[in-house]
Design an enzyme around this catalytic site. Sequence first.
Site, PDB file in Angstrom:
ATOM      1  N   ASP A 187       5.571 -16.965 -34.667  1.00  0.00           N
ATOM      2  CA  ASP A 187       5.636 -15.930 -35.718  1.00  0.00           C
ATOM      3  C   ASP A 187       5.001 -14.628 -35.205  1.00  0.00           C
ATOM      4  O   ASP A 187       4.153 -14.633 -34.314  1.00  0.00           O
ATOM      5  CB  ASP A 187       4.857 -16.447 -36.938  1.00  0.00           C
ATOM      6  CG  ASP A 187       5.023 -15.593 -38.181  1.00  0.00           C
ATOM      7  OD1 ASP A 187       5.836 -15.955 -39.040  1.00  0.00           O
ATOM      8  OD2 ASP A 187       4.336 -14.553 -38.296  1.00  0.00           O
ATOM      9  N   HIS A 240      -0.744 -19.356 -42.514  1.00  0.00           N
ATOM     10  CA  HIS A 240      -2.000 -18.640 -42.803  1.00  0.00           C
ATOM     11  C   HIS A 240      -2.911 -19.426 -43.761  1.00  0.00           C
ATOM     12  O   HIS A 240      -3.997 -18.954 -44.086  1.00  0.00           O
ATOM     13  CB  HIS A 240      -1.706 -17.264 -43.405  1.00  0.00           C
ATOM     14  CG  HIS A 240      -0.973 -16.346 -42.482  1.00  0.00           C
ATOM     15  ND1 HIS A 240      -1.413 -16.068 -41.208  1.00  0.00           N
ATOM     16  CD2 HIS A 240       0.185 -15.634 -42.636  1.00  0.00           C
ATOM     17  CE1 HIS A 240      -0.561 -15.224 -40.619  1.00  0.00           C
ATOM     18  NE2 HIS A 240       0.418 -14.967 -41.465  1.00  0.00           N
ATOM     19  N   HIS A 245       2.848 -12.947 -36.654  1.00  0.00           N
ATOM     20  CA  HIS A 245       1.420 -12.965 -37.001  1.00  0.00           C
ATOM     21  C   HIS A 245       0.740 -14.205 -36.430  1.00  0.00           C
ATOM     22  O   HIS A 245       1.358 -15.277 -36.358  1.00  0.00           O
ATOM     23  CB  HIS A 245       1.248 -12.954 -38.523  1.00  0.00           C
ATOM     24  CG  HIS A 245       1.904 -11.793 -39.203  1.00  0.00           C
ATOM     25  ND1 HIS A 245       3.177 -11.872 -39.717  1.00  0.00           N
ATOM     26  CD2 HIS A 245       1.470 -10.535 -39.423  1.00  0.00           C
ATOM     27  CE1 HIS A 245       3.503 -10.698 -40.254  1.00  0.00           C
ATOM     28  NE2 HIS A 245       2.490  -9.863 -40.077  1.00  0.00           N
TER      29      HIS A 245
HETATM   30 ZN   LIG Z   1       4.504 -13.538 -40.024  1.00  0.00          ZN
END
Ligand SMILES: [Zn+2]
Length: 343
Positions: free
Chosen positions: A193, A158, A195
């Site tokens: 993942d 991220h 996300h």
């Molecule tokens: Zn994650």
Amino acid sequence: MKAFYANEQKRHEPKAYLSSGTARPHPEKPERVERLLAGASSAGLAVERPKNHGLGPIAAVHSPEYLDFLEHIFARWQRIEGASAEVIPNIHPVTRNGSYPASAVGQAGYHMADTVCPISTETWNSALWSAWSAVEAAEAVKAGAPSAYALCRPPGHHAFADVAGGFCFINNSAVAALALRRSAARVAILDVDLHHGNGTQGIFYARPDVLTVSLHADPVCLYPFFWGYAGERGEGAGLGYNLNLPLPHKSGDAAFLEALAIAFRRIRAFAPEALVVALGLDAFEGDPFGGLSVTTVGFSRIGEAIAGLDLPTVIVQEGGYLCDALGDNLTAFLTGFGGRRGP
Ligand SMILES: [Zn+2]
């Protein structure tokens, strides 16, 4: 397969984060490391300490302004009267067309996307060693190992070139990809993942030499909210070099493996010379985030399927949070991968 990890990576210990406006205990706990080390060991991996690779491979990904911020912000924050024990921003620029702020509070808002990546005294050092684990794994593969595993913690996918977010500070998968890129014309990053890998996508969005592919739960009501949709395809020279495969919430093994097959078609058409797997284990049905329903057996099949690409592969740990099966899920992935590819 070798695994890389340094004890310094465990020292970063975020205390709390805001979720739907409520302060909750932070899920990216140092204890994750113990579970993941046990999981790697059960799969027969020997864990080695990486070398200090300096800032070079990290500066290939992140701006000097951001790295200076990450290194010094905690000390600066402590000089603010009444400041919190951890650096947590409280104001963000809505656009980047204003001025770069001089103050610690202003820079925290500029360089931190959200409130879930608190910075404490050990954060910079832990993030450095996490990135060096990724570099060491990439160097092992460049030296001829068919694959290597980097137990990266804190995670990285991220983090953008100059913004931390979502528990991430240095984008370890991007660092590994650019380390591989020094000897490979094209590198693919496959992010599995729960996300969307928004930072990784952002870093390579305009580049045709690093293909970014992400499978994840639909971000319509899940972090990172603003990215991860199928219409995001890259821009400029990178148009067509980003593929997002959002899955309906609670999708299980069959849907995940179907999406993986689509990802493989794109990766094969790109003809990469090396692969980075951004390995989040939070797509697990029992993960505290609960967004997808991949099983432990499912992780074994995912590992086996990825091994079928038959590419030099660096596996970089991303998410996956405390639950009874966290270590087993890593073992399952590595065993599935190694079973098809050999040690
Ligand atoms: Zn994650």
